[in-house]
Write a protein that holds these residues in place. Sequence first.
Motif, PDB file in Angstrom:
ATOM      1  N   ALA A  39      -0.822 -11.915  -3.495  1.00  0.00           N
ATOM      2  CA  ALA A  39       0.525 -12.167  -2.975  1.00  0.00           C
ATOM      3  C   ALA A  39       1.471 -11.020  -3.298  1.00  0.00           C
ATOM      4  O   ALA A  39       2.449 -10.782  -2.581  1.00  0.00           O
ATOM      5  CB  ALA A  39       1.068 -13.473  -3.556  1.00  0.00           C
ATOM      6  N   ALA A  40       1.189 -10.283  -4.386  1.00  0.00           N
ATOM      7  CA  ALA A  40       2.043  -9.168  -4.792  1.00  0.00           C
ATOM      8  C   ALA A  40       1.652  -7.852  -4.141  1.00  0.00           C
ATOM      9  O   ALA A  40       2.215  -6.805  -4.493  1.00  0.00           O
ATOM     10  CB  ALA A  40       2.002  -9.017  -6.313  1.00  0.00           C
ATOM     11  N   ALA A  41       0.715  -7.870  -3.192  1.00  0.00           N
ATOM     12  CA  ALA A  41       0.223  -6.632  -2.585  1.00  0.00           C
ATOM     13  C   ALA A  41       1.329  -5.719  -2.056  1.00  0.00           C
ATOM     14  O   ALA A  41       1.243  -4.496  -2.211  1.00  0.00           O
ATOM     15  CB  ALA A  41      -0.765  -6.966  -1.461  1.00  0.00           C
ATOM     16  N   PRO A  42       2.394  -6.238  -1.435  1.00  0.00           N
ATOM     17  CA  PRO A  42       3.410  -5.323  -0.891  1.00  0.00           C
ATOM     18  C   PRO A  42       4.109  -4.459  -1.938  1.00  0.00           C
ATOM     19  O   PRO A  42       4.629  -3.400  -1.596  1.00  0.00           O
ATOM     20  CB  PRO A  42       4.407  -6.276  -0.213  1.00  0.00           C
ATOM     21  CG  PRO A  42       3.626  -7.500   0.097  1.00  0.00           C
ATOM     22  CD  PRO A  42       2.656  -7.635  -1.035  1.00  0.00           C
ATOM     23  N   LEU A 384      -2.084   1.180   0.669  1.00  0.00           N
ATOM     24  CA  LEU A 384      -2.530   0.324   1.759  1.00  0.00           C
ATOM     25  C   LEU A 384      -2.415  -1.129   1.318  1.00  0.00           C
ATOM     26  O   LEU A 384      -3.235  -1.624   0.538  1.00  0.00           O
ATOM     27  CB  LEU A 384      -3.981   0.651   2.133  1.00  0.00           C
ATOM     28  CG  LEU A 384      -4.241   2.049   2.702  1.00  0.00           C
ATOM     29  CD1 LEU A 384      -5.727   2.277   2.895  1.00  0.00           C
ATOM     30  CD2 LEU A 384      -3.488   2.245   4.006  1.00  0.00           C
ATOM     31  N   GLU A 385      -1.396  -1.802   1.816  1.00  0.00           N
ATOM     32  CA  GLU A 385      -1.171  -3.198   1.436  1.00  0.00           C
ATOM     33  C   GLU A 385      -2.368  -4.072   1.788  1.00  0.00           C
ATOM     34  O   GLU A 385      -2.764  -4.957   1.016  1.00  0.00           O
ATOM     35  CB  GLU A 385       0.085  -3.720   2.131  1.00  0.00           C
ATOM     36  CG  GLU A 385       0.398  -5.172   1.863  1.00  0.00           C
ATOM     37  CD  GLU A 385       1.606  -5.635   2.653  1.00  0.00           C
ATOM     38  OE1 GLU A 385       1.658  -6.841   2.982  1.00  0.00           O
ATOM     39  OE2 GLU A 385       2.499  -4.804   2.950  1.00  0.00           O
ATOM     40  N   GLY A 386      -2.988  -3.821   2.937  1.00  0.00           N
ATOM     41  CA  GLY A 386      -4.125  -4.627   3.360  1.00  0.00           C
ATOM     42  C   GLY A 386      -5.311  -4.490   2.421  1.00  0.00           C
ATOM     43  O   GLY A 386      -6.003  -5.480   2.134  1.00  0.00           O
ATOM     44  N   ALA A 387      -5.562  -3.266   1.941  1.00  0.00           N
ATOM     45  CA  ALA A 387      -6.688  -3.055   1.029  1.00  0.00           C
ATOM     46  C   ALA A 387      -6.444  -3.755  -0.308  1.00  0.00           C
ATOM     47  O   ALA A 387      -7.363  -4.335  -0.899  1.00  0.00           O
ATOM     48  CB  ALA A 387      -6.908  -1.558   0.809  1.00  0.00           C
ATOM     49  N   ILE A 388      -5.197  -3.694  -0.794  1.00  0.00           N
ATOM     50  CA  ILE A 388      -4.868  -4.383  -2.047  1.00  0.00           C
ATOM     51  C   ILE A 388      -5.091  -5.880  -1.902  1.00  0.00           C
ATOM     52  O   ILE A 388      -5.712  -6.523  -2.760  1.00  0.00           O
ATOM     53  CB  ILE A 388      -3.416  -4.085  -2.466  1.00  0.00           C
ATOM     54  CG1 ILE A 388      -3.252  -2.607  -2.804  1.00  0.00           C
ATOM     55  CG2 ILE A 388      -3.009  -4.953  -3.656  1.00  0.00           C
ATOM     56  CD1 ILE A 388      -1.816  -2.199  -3.091  1.00  0.00           C
ATOM     57  N   ARG A 389      -4.599  -6.431  -0.800  1.00  0.00           N
ATOM     58  CA  ARG A 389      -4.731  -7.874  -0.596  1.00  0.00           C
ATOM     59  C   ARG A 389      -6.200  -8.267  -0.427  1.00  0.00           C
ATOM     60  O   ARG A 389      -6.652  -9.266  -1.001  1.00  0.00           O
ATOM     61  CB  ARG A 389      -3.926  -8.309   0.616  1.00  0.00           C
ATOM     62  CG  ARG A 389      -3.995  -9.821   0.862  1.00  0.00           C
ATOM     63  CD  ARG A 389      -3.052 -10.279   1.949  1.00  0.00           C
ATOM     64  NE  ARG A 389      -1.659 -10.216   1.490  1.00  0.00           N
ATOM     65  CZ  ARG A 389      -0.760  -9.353   1.948  1.00  0.00           C
ATOM     66  NH1 ARG A 389      -1.108  -8.471   2.882  1.00  0.00           N
ATOM     67  NH2 ARG A 389       0.476  -9.364   1.496  1.00  0.00           N
TER      68      ARG A 389
END
Length: 435
Positions: A39-42, A384-389
């Motif tokens: 949830a904190a990816a951004p 990359l927000e998507g990769a973190i998530r």
Amino acid sequence: MIAVGGMAPGSRLLPASIPFRFLAAALLFHLVGWTALAAAAPVLAGASGGLGLEVAGLHLMTLGVLTAAAMGAGFQLLPVAIQADLPAVWPCRLASWLLLPGVAALAWGMATGDLPLLGIGGSAVALALAVFAVVVGMALRRADCSRPQIRPVVRHLWAALACVAALAALGLTLLGDFAHGYLDDHRTVAAIHLAVACYGFLGLLAAGFVQVLVPMFALVGPPPESRVNLVLGLAVAGLLLAGAGSFAAAAVVGLGAACLHVHGMAGLMRRRTRRDLGSSFLLIRLSWVLLPASLVLGLLLALDLLPAWGPALFALTLVGGWLLSLVLGMLQRILPFLAAIHAARAGRRIPKVSELGAGPILYVQAALHGAALAGVGAGIVLNLEGAIRAGALAGAAGAGAFIIYAIDLYLRIGDLPPARAAAPIARTSSGKAGP
């Protein structure tokens, strides 16, 4: 017969509810921690160390997973490792009543910015650490340090306990600063707090038990005491330098200790009798690689040679890479061991290892953990927000797989027959009793 260090099943055992409440909570916090990081990816790559989901996720891992697992396994394994009983059982229960709700309150307060809840949760966690330190300290005073296999464990645990007071004081100071803003340099104090918590309390505690657990699981003799003492001395020196704010020097000294420690563990692996160590030692070996890697990143941070994503990558490598990989690997071995000896005390037949294993799901859990570290690490570096998530969700899936394994283990233990149950007598075609 399952035995460790001369311990037969049923001896020096706490009530099963004590270690397993800590370990069950650790597995649950593991799932919640990865979910919070997803949830904190951004904001994770540029996290500044203030309140938020990313800080809540970090503390769910350090306190909810690592500290809870250390307490649960430590309370049970400590008497075995040092051949000395705990002073009493009720403080172990008290520590759980303080730590587990305290972690939940602290994490929620960090995620929402609820300052009163931060104070309540932080105070409960600090009291739980104090109870743990007193109980372990009293047990250590009873240890027979004339035995060479016990002395290194005792020294590591005393050093870990010395970090507890500093850890609790620094943590409460940081929580108070969020409300009152009295610190001139919050980030430096937070960095010292992280070093004392991870390299000090958790790291030294883990290194102490590793002296017993790795030889036990791999069937190999213990490492030379002189080497262990040298590693411990360098580690303590590095912690003192970090406490003084000399982070670059601390990282160099700590890196020397880490390399010697990993070299010693690699030597044990080469001499081991048990060749097939399963998925648990894949995680443990990964932790041995990422321990020195975390110190290299720490040195680069201290020299201001990393960009804005440096602190987040350092925290991931330290907490998720080294400590979490080590603890998850150890739990893959400790959970069935504790379940087996508690089943024996309950009058059930002592199970074979093959009856307790769920090999495929543990390999899946290990693979998902590795994917989580790779995905979150790449996402931090590349922003990359998507990769973190995706990486954090892989970690959450791995946590879910571990919970499924633990439930399956519980059901397998429950299905074991009584220890003295007679085997059914077969009849031959002539009507006589047969084997």
